[in-house]
Design a protein around this motif. Structure first.
Motif, mmCIF file in Angstrom:
data_model
loop_
_atom_site.group_PDB
_atom_site.id
_atom_site.type_symbol
_atom_site.label_atom_id
_atom_site.label_comp_id
_atom_site.label_asym_id
_atom_site.label_seq_id
_atom_site.Cartn_x
_atom_site.Cartn_y
_atom_site.Cartn_z
ATOM 1 N N ALA A 108 0.825 -1.205 0.000
ATOM 2 C CA ALA A 108 0.000 0.000 0.000
ATOM 3 C C ALA A 108 0.864 1.262 0.000
ATOM 4 N N GLY A 109 1.889 1.275 0.856
ATOM 5 C CA GLY A 109 2.777 2.429 0.910
ATOM 6 C C GLY A 109 3.564 2.620 -0.366
ATOM 7 N N THR A 110 4.026 1.511 -0.958
ATOM 8 C CA THR A 110 4.774 1.600 -2.217
ATOM 9 C C THR A 110 3.912 2.170 -3.331
ATOM 10 N N ALA A 111 2.684 1.670 -3.442
ATOM 11 C CA ALA A 111 1.786 2.162 -4.483
ATOM 12 C C ALA A 111 1.484 3.649 -4.289
ATOM 13 N N LEU A 112 1.186 4.038 -3.049
ATOM 14 C CA LEU A 112 0.854 5.441 -2.771
ATOM 15 C C LEU A 112 2.053 6.341 -3.020
ATOM 16 N N PHE A 113 3.221 5.919 -2.556
ATOM 17 C CA PHE A 113 4.422 6.745 -2.719
ATOM 18 C C PHE A 113 4.826 6.868 -4.183
ATOM 19 N N CYS A 114 4.893 5.751 -4.890
ATOM 20 C CA CYS A 114 5.388 5.766 -6.261
ATOM 21 C C CYS A 114 4.463 6.548 -7.193
ATOM 22 N N VAL A 115 3.168 6.290 -7.100
ATOM 23 C CA VAL A 115 2.226 6.984 -7.980
ATOM 24 C C VAL A 115 2.204 8.482 -7.668
ATOM 25 N N SER A 116 2.113 8.826 -6.383
ATOM 26 C CA SER A 116 2.017 10.241 -5.995
ATOM 27 C C SER A 116 3.308 10.988 -6.308
ATOM 28 N N ALA B 92 15.615 -0.067 6.307
ATOM 29 C CA ALA B 92 14.877 0.825 7.209
ATOM 30 C C ALA B 92 15.665 2.119 7.449
ATOM 31 N N ILE B 93 16.987 2.002 7.612
ATOM 32 C CA ILE B 93 17.812 3.195 7.819
ATOM 33 C C ILE B 93 17.802 4.077 6.568
ATOM 34 N N ILE B 94 17.956 3.438 5.397
ATOM 35 C CA ILE B 94 17.945 4.202 4.145
ATOM 36 C C ILE B 94 16.590 4.876 3.932
ATOM 37 N N TRP B 95 15.518 4.115 4.191
ATOM 38 C CA TRP B 95 14.188 4.676 3.936
ATOM 39 C C TRP B 95 13.835 5.761 4.942
ATOM 40 N N GLY C 50 2.756 7.980 2.012
ATOM 41 C CA GLY C 50 3.152 6.669 1.509
ATOM 42 C C GLY C 50 4.533 6.256 1.994
ATOM 43 N N ALA C 51 5.463 7.207 2.043
ATOM 44 C CA ALA C 51 6.794 6.910 2.562
ATOM 45 C C ALA C 51 6.727 6.529 4.038
ATOM 46 N N GLY C 52 5.835 7.189 4.793
ATOM 47 C CA GLY C 52 5.667 6.838 6.207
ATOM 48 C C GLY C 52 5.099 5.446 6.387
ATOM 49 N N VAL C 53 4.143 5.067 5.553
ATOM 50 C CA VAL C 53 3.568 3.720 5.623
ATOM 51 C C VAL C 53 4.627 2.672 5.292
ATOM 52 N N MET C 54 5.458 2.961 4.300
ATOM 53 C CA MET C 54 6.529 2.032 3.946
ATOM 54 C C MET C 54 7.541 1.895 5.078
ATOM 55 N N LEU C 55 7.848 3.005 5.733
ATOM 56 C CA LEU C 55 8.770 2.951 6.861
ATOM 57 C C LEU C 55 8.195 2.107 7.994
ATOM 58 N N LEU C 56 6.902 2.259 8.256
ATOM 59 C CA LEU C 56 6.251 1.442 9.272
ATOM 60 C C LEU C 56 6.301 -0.034 8.900
ATOM 61 N N SER C 57 6.087 -0.346 7.629
ATOM 62 C CA SER C 57 6.138 -1.747 7.193
ATOM 63 C C SER C 57 7.542 -2.324 7.358
ATOM 64 N N LEU C 58 8.563 -1.518 7.119
ATOM 65 C CA LEU C 58 9.930 -2.008 7.291
ATOM 66 C C LEU C 58 10.239 -2.285 8.761
ATOM 67 N N PHE C 59 9.719 -1.466 9.662
ATOM 68 C CA PHE C 59 9.910 -1.729 11.087
ATOM 69 C C PHE C 59 9.186 -3.018 11.496
ATOM 70 N N LEU C 60 7.996 -3.238 10.950
ATOM 71 C CA LEU C 60 7.288 -4.489 11.228
ATOM 72 C C LEU C 60 8.047 -5.684 10.663
ATOM 73 N N TYR C 61 8.589 -5.525 9.467
ATOM 74 C CA TYR C 61 9.413 -6.579 8.883
ATOM 75 C C TYR C 61 10.624 -6.877 9.759
ATOM 76 N N LEU C 62 11.218 -5.805 10.298
ATOM 77 C CA LEU C 62 12.401 -5.979 11.137
ATOM 78 C C LEU C 62 12.068 -6.768 12.395
ATOM 79 N N VAL C 63 10.919 -6.463 13.005
ATOM 80 C CA VAL C 63 10.481 -7.218 14.185
ATOM 81 C C VAL C 63 10.218 -8.671 13.822
ATOM 82 N N ALA C 64 9.545 -8.896 12.699
ATOM 83 C CA ALA C 64 9.201 -10.261 12.296
ATOM 84 C C ALA C 64 10.433 -11.075 11.949
ATOM 85 N N THR C 65 11.357 -10.485 11.184
ATOM 86 C CA THR C 65 12.547 -11.233 10.793
ATOM 87 C C THR C 65 13.466 -11.493 11.986
ATOM 88 N N THR C 66 13.523 -10.545 12.922
ATOM 89 C CA THR C 66 14.330 -10.768 14.130
ATOM 90 C C THR C 66 13.758 -11.908 14.965
#
Length: 246
Positions: free
Chosen positions: A27-35, A125-128, A214-230
């Motif tokens: 969702a964040g990628t679509a919103l960020f890229c299109v906008s 996550a740091i880059i984004w 959209g960039a904020g949503v993507m950043l949130l998703s990366l933090f969730l990914y980080l928790v899940a992968t850890t």
């Protein structure tokens, strides 16, 4: 009960954290890229119409916009594949899946792969985080522009002197959008107020706000990914060593 137990087992095997992160990422990628793509195109139009008469004055900005639009295409493809990989890794390492197939076993390859996802996700996550901060710059510019136009409108209503609000300007060169030799490079008075009332201005402003969100949503998703992968790595690394049922 057999069908019920099967449904419960299937639902329990879903890695909900990775699934939620994947949905947010898409969702964040679509919103960020299109906008962002449309906002950059509109920005070039605004600069060409109101802030630069000579094409040589904004050729660098136009080149940057074209380059960044290609980067956006790459970002969309990358995060689409990255989301699939992390979701697949979440399914593979979910403890409920391991219960379904018996004793919990992990291999050195599996642990290394999980650790790789942790490191890659952390770096992304740091880059984004920097990208998220960067997207705030055009929002700040258009906010200041709108606020300046509001000041002009107030002055035009409270005074009859044209010179009273003619000195209120918005200089695109101060935000490094144009070189300092660009002419006119700025818009003042009622000219600036007319720009702020145009549909192009509101459309571009709204698109940048959407890209920022959209960039904020993507950043949130990366933090969730980080928790899940850890968590997944911890399961493979520590519980797998004892061959425990998770």
């Amino acid at each position: 009960m057999g069908c019920y137990d099967c449904c419960v087992r299937c639902l329990a095997s879903v890695p909900y954290a990775s699934l939620a992160a994947t949905l947010l990422c898409y969702a964040g990628t679509a919103l960020f890229c299109v906008s962002a793509h449309q906002a950059l195109a509109q920005t070039e139009t605004l600069v060409e119409m109101h802030f630069a008469r000579n094409i040589q004055d904004y050729v660098l900005l136009a080149s940057f916009i074209k380059y960044f639009q290609y980067v956006i295409y790459g970002l969309a493809s990358f995060f689409f594949l990255f989301g699939i990989l992390l979701l697949a890794e979440g399914f593979y390492t979910t403890s409920a899946v391991k219960q379904k197939f018996g004793e919990f076993r992990s291999t050195q390859c599996g642990r290394s792969l999980s650790l790789t996802f942790v490191i890659v996700t952390y770096i992304l996550a740091i880059i984004w985080l920097g990208v998220f901060a960067f997207t705030a710059i055009p929002v700040y510019f258009f906010y200041n522009m709108e606020d300046t136009c509001h000041t002009i409108n107030i002055l035009s209503e409270t005074t009859t002197s044209i010179n009273q609000h003619a000195w209120v300007c918005m200089d695109a060169r101060q935000y490094s959008l144009l070189p300092w030799h660009a002419m006119p490079g700025k818009a003042c008075g009622m000219t600036l107020a007319a720009i702020c009332k145009s549909s192009e201005f509101f459309w571009t402003y709204d698109l940048y706000i959407a890209a920022f969100a959209g960039a904020g949503v993507m950043l949130l998703s990366l933090f969730l990914y980080l928790v899940a992968t850890t968590y997944n790595y911890a399961v493979l690394r520590f519980l797998g060593r004892k061959a425990l049922r998770c």
